[in-house]
Design a protein around this motif. Structure first.
Motif, PDB file in Angstrom:
ATOM      1  N   ALA A 154      76.384  65.811  61.845  1.00 28.36           N
ATOM      2  CA  ALA A 154      75.926  65.458  63.499  1.00 28.36           C
ATOM      3  C   ALA A 154      74.789  64.704  63.787  1.00 28.36           C
ATOM      4  CB  ALA A 154      74.778  66.982  63.641  1.00 28.36           C
ATOM      5  N   ASP A 155      74.252  64.208  62.804  1.00 26.42           N
ATOM      6  CA  ASP A 155      72.762  63.531  63.134  1.00 26.42           C
ATOM      7  C   ASP A 155      73.454  61.697  62.634  1.00 26.42           C
ATOM      8  OD1 ASP A 155      70.656  64.974  63.354  1.00 26.42           O
ATOM      9  OD2 ASP A 155      70.373  64.767  60.756  1.00 26.42           O
ATOM     10  N   LEU A 156      74.111  62.087  62.063  1.00 24.73           N
ATOM     11  CA  LEU A 156      75.483  60.400  61.912  1.00 24.73           C
ATOM     12  C   LEU A 156      76.336  59.746  63.010  1.00 24.73           C
ATOM     13  CD1 LEU A 156      76.463  58.049  60.084  1.00 24.73           C
ATOM     14  CD2 LEU A 156      77.604  59.597  59.054  1.00 24.73           C
ATOM     15  N   GLU A 157      76.801  61.148  63.923  1.00 24.13           N
ATOM     16  CA  GLU A 157      77.621  61.014  64.727  1.00 24.13           C
ATOM     17  C   GLU A 157      76.707  60.623  65.339  1.00 24.13           C
ATOM     18  OE1 GLU A 157      82.023  62.376  65.840  1.00 24.13           O
ATOM     19  OE2 GLU A 157      80.533  63.739  65.209  1.00 24.13           O
ATOM     20  N   THR A 180      72.279  62.818  48.474  1.00 31.90           N
ATOM     21  CA  THR A 180      74.023  63.253  49.315  1.00 31.90           C
ATOM     22  C   THR A 180      74.627  64.706  48.829  1.00 31.90           C
ATOM     23  OG1 THR A 180      73.006  61.235  50.506  1.00 31.90           O
ATOM     24  CG2 THR A 180      75.168  62.866  50.843  1.00 31.90           C
ATOM     25  N   SER A 181      73.667  65.741  49.317  1.00 29.89           N
ATOM     26  CA  SER A 181      75.505  66.681  49.015  1.00 29.89           C
ATOM     27  C   SER A 181      76.512  66.200  48.925  1.00 29.89           C
ATOM     28  CB  SER A 181      74.731  68.495  49.399  1.00 29.89           C
ATOM     29  OG  SER A 181      74.724  68.271  50.875  1.00 29.89           O
ATOM     30  N   ALA A 182      77.558  67.054  48.518  1.00 28.60           N
ATOM     31  CA  ALA A 182      79.266  67.625  49.110  1.00 28.60           C
ATOM     32  C   ALA A 182      79.001  67.914  50.014  1.00 28.60           C
ATOM     33  CB  ALA A 182      79.430  67.945  47.910  1.00 28.60           C
ATOM     34  N   GLU A 183      78.035  69.044  50.854  1.00 33.84           N
ATOM     35  CA  GLU A 183      78.449  70.181  51.319  1.00 33.84           C
ATOM     36  C   GLU A 183      78.141  68.521  52.824  1.00 33.84           C
ATOM     37  OE1 GLU A 183      76.765  73.178  54.229  1.00 33.84           O
ATOM     38  OE2 GLU A 183      75.638  73.065  52.215  1.00 33.84           O
ATOM     39  N   THR A 184      77.134  67.881  52.361  1.00 31.59           N
ATOM     40  CA  THR A 184      76.858  66.731  53.518  1.00 31.59           C
ATOM     41  C   THR A 184      78.056  65.855  53.218  1.00 31.59           C
ATOM     42  OG1 THR A 184      74.507  66.506  53.257  1.00 31.59           O
ATOM     43  CG2 THR A 184      75.765  64.804  54.523  1.00 31.59           C
ATOM     44  N   LEU A 185      78.515  65.730  52.855  1.00 33.08           N
ATOM     45  CA  LEU A 185      79.396  64.765  52.307  1.00 33.08           C
ATOM     46  C   LEU A 185      80.750  64.534  53.347  1.00 33.08           C
ATOM     47  CD1 LEU A 185      79.063  63.021  48.772  1.00 33.08           C
ATOM     48  CD2 LEU A 185      78.641  61.938  50.516  1.00 33.08           C
ATOM     49  N   GLY A 187      80.920  66.462  55.399  1.00 29.57           N
ATOM     50  CA  GLY A 187      81.104  66.806  57.124  1.00 29.57           C
ATOM     51  C   GLY A 187      80.891  65.569  57.197  1.00 29.57           C
ATOM     52  N   ILE A 188      80.422  64.408  56.584  1.00 32.48           N
ATOM     53  CA  ILE A 188      80.669  62.366  56.772  1.00 32.48           C
ATOM     54  C   ILE A 188      82.205  62.372  56.690  1.00 32.48           C
ATOM     55  CG2 ILE A 188      80.007  60.678  56.088  1.00 32.48           C
ATOM     56  CD1 ILE A 188      77.497  61.609  54.783  1.00 32.48           C
ATOM     57  N   ALA A 189      82.946  63.084  56.183  1.00 29.15           N
ATOM     58  CA  ALA A 189      83.790  62.637  55.875  1.00 29.15           C
ATOM     59  C   ALA A 189      84.474  63.656  57.474  1.00 29.15           C
ATOM     60  CB  ALA A 189      85.064  62.838  54.966  1.00 29.15           C
ATOM     61  N   ASP A 190      84.380  64.782  57.834  1.00 28.97           N
ATOM     62  CA  ASP A 190      85.191  65.297  59.700  1.00 28.97           C
ATOM     63  C   ASP A 190      84.486  63.760  60.609  1.00 28.97           C
ATOM     64  OD1 ASP A 190      86.522  67.521  58.057  1.00 28.97           O
ATOM     65  OD2 ASP A 190      84.341  68.754  58.503  1.00 28.97           O
ATOM     66  N   VAL A 191      83.252  63.518  60.234  1.00 36.72           N
ATOM     67  CA  VAL A 191      82.861  62.209  61.438  1.00 36.72           C
ATOM     68  C   VAL A 191      83.837  61.435  61.546  1.00 36.72           C
ATOM     69  CG1 VAL A 191      81.129  60.774  62.122  1.00 36.72           C
ATOM     70  CG2 VAL A 191      80.642  63.156  61.422  1.00 36.72           C
ATOM     71  N   LEU A 192      84.391  60.988  59.904  1.00 35.06           N
ATOM     72  CA  LEU A 192      85.335  59.612  59.627  1.00 35.06           C
ATOM     73  C   LEU A 192      86.174  59.757  59.915  1.00 35.06           C
ATOM     74  CD1 LEU A 192      83.746  58.200  56.367  1.00 35.06           C
ATOM     75  CD2 LEU A 192      83.486  57.342  58.240  1.00 35.06           C
ATOM     76  N   ARG A 193      87.179  60.692  60.107  1.00 32.98           N
ATOM     77  CA  ARG A 193      88.075  61.069  60.758  1.00 32.98           C
ATOM     78  C   ARG A 193      87.976  60.695  62.510  1.00 32.98           C
ATOM     79  NH1 ARG A 193      87.829  64.771  56.382  1.00 32.98           N
ATOM     80  NH2 ARG A 193      89.375  64.012  54.564  1.00 32.98           N
ATOM     81  N   ARG A 194      87.164  61.396  63.022  1.00 29.07           N
ATOM     82  CA  ARG A 194      86.926  61.435  64.053  1.00 29.07           C
ATOM     83  C   ARG A 194      86.941  60.138  64.988  1.00 29.07           C
ATOM     84  NH1 ARG A 194      84.491  66.080  63.875  1.00 29.07           N
ATOM     85  NH2 ARG A 194      82.692  65.452  63.723  1.00 29.07           N
TER      86      ARG A 194
END
Length: 388
Positions: A154-157, A180-185, A187-194
């Motif tokens: 969310a911080d990234l987005e 950077t944890s797998a869990e955070t990555l 979440g980042i992948a979900d952001v990238l898809r948007r």
């Protein structure tokens, strides 16, 4: 003096500036312990040295392909698969004169005037300067010691806008040692898809130096469906104590690799042929020495963290990887004014560090614990005396 507008947008590296100053003071006869540069003090593994000598003896001293020899690209593909879990073809890999050059070429080949790049801060000193040189705009994603220098998806987005072109990830990180944890990555992948326009530069140069006990997590491995938007940077400088060999490797989509090689054809041309032979041996040869190196780095980390946290006015979280501590010195700023003045004060007491402001942080400094235990212990004694 007639300097280009692009050059006027950037400053010299404060890491190398502090290291150069420490060298100058040593040459003047001063006793200086340099904790300013990220360079393992271990000897390059013997099989790597042997490969370099064999290449010299064989006369491998001519030009190679601009983007590296096929032998090294195949060895790098082995490294990406074995150590990072990323399956790539040699055609998706380019070899450069250090990981820094690969990052430079990737950003210069893609950034247009006004394009934005999101970079977690504190950051490695060269990231923002390369972006600015290319004509881009740096968008900081601030992280804090009390949160282990971590950020959320969310911080990234929240930092992504219509002009965002790249997100830069560095894990384990320089200067914080944060992983950077797998869990955070995920979440980042979900952001990238948007945000389908946004690409990711994943700097994994410190991946082998991880103290978490778990596997290294990287975006291209966890989400291969995004691989055509990810450039992964690696190399041999940190993992094999080969900083002077100047070899970096990058894996990503072929269109980007080709663009980087086009640019490299007009800058350095091919990386050093002897260094390429040595790097191929580094990737293909035994890796078990890393177990010992990692444990020695861990012991050094624990020594420095304990010493710093025992000093009034200084504190540092425990880094999960790399060989750096980002020290918070905010309680001392009333005395020193800013972290640059504090770093100069420590230099006068015989220890070279780099102020946090060089990394997009503030009120602190970075220590590299890639030095032997005796030097680290003495450096910590000097720091304690300097701030007492």
């Amino acid at each position: 003096m007639h300097l280009s507008p692009a050059l006027s947008r950037i400053a010299a590296s404060q890491t190398t500036a502090m290291t150069d100053r420490a060298i100058q003071l040593r040459e003047e006869g001063r006793d200086i312990i340099s904790l300013s540069v990220g360079e393992p003090d271990f000897a390059t593994p013997p099989h790597v040295i042997a490969a370099a000598k064999a290449a010299l003896d064989a006369g491998d001293t001519k030009y190679t392909a601009v983007g590296g020899t096929l032998a090294l690209k195949k060895a790098a593909a082995l490294h990406f698969a074995r150590d990072l879990g990323i399956e790539v073809l040699p055609s998706q890999i380019t070899v450069s004169a250090g990981g820094k050059q690969a990052i430079f070429h990737a950003l210069l080949a893609t950034i247009g005037e006004g394009d934005e790049v999101v970079i977690p801060a504190p950051w490695w000193v060269s990231y923002p300067e390369i972006v600015r040189f290319a004509g881009g705009k740096v968008v900081p994603l601030h992280t804090h010691a009390q949160h282990g220098f971590q950020f959320t998806a969310a911080d990234l987005e929240a930092q992504i806008g219509p002009r965002t072109l790249w997100v830069l990830l560095n894990s384990p990180g320089n200067p914080t040692g944060a992983c950077t944890s797998a869990e955070t990555l995920h979440g980042i992948a979900d952001v990238l898809r948007r945000h389908p326009r946004v690409m990711v530069l994943s700097d994994d140069i410190y991946a082998p130096i991880n103290y978490t006990g778990g596997p290294h997590a990287t975006l291209a491995n966890l989400h291969p469906d995004l691989a055509d938007r990810i450039l992964t940077i690696s190399g041999v400088s940190k993992s094999h104590a080969m900083t002077g060999f100047r070899i970096g490797v990058a894996a990503g989509p072929q269109w980007l690799i080709q663009a980087m090689e086009r640019l490299q054809s007009h800058s350095t041309g091919n990386p050093c042929s002897i260094s390429q032979a040595a790097a191929a041996a580094a990737f293909e040869g035994p890796q078990d020495f890393l177990i010992d190196w990692r444990e020695r780095f861990r012991a050094r980390r624990d020594l420095v963290v304990a010493a710093i946290n025992a000093m009034p006015g200084l504190s540092t979280p425990v880094p999960d990887g790399a060989f750096y501590c980002m020290v918070d010195a905010a309680p001392l700023m009333d005395r020193f004014g800013d972290d640059a003045a504090l770093a100069l004060h420590l230099l006068e007491h015989g220890v070279a560090v780099v102020p946090a402001s060089a990394f997009g942080g503030r009120d602190g400094f970075r220590i590299s614990f890639a030095a032997d235990e005796a030097k680290l212990a003495e450096a910590c004694r000097r720091i304690a005396k300097a701030v007492a």
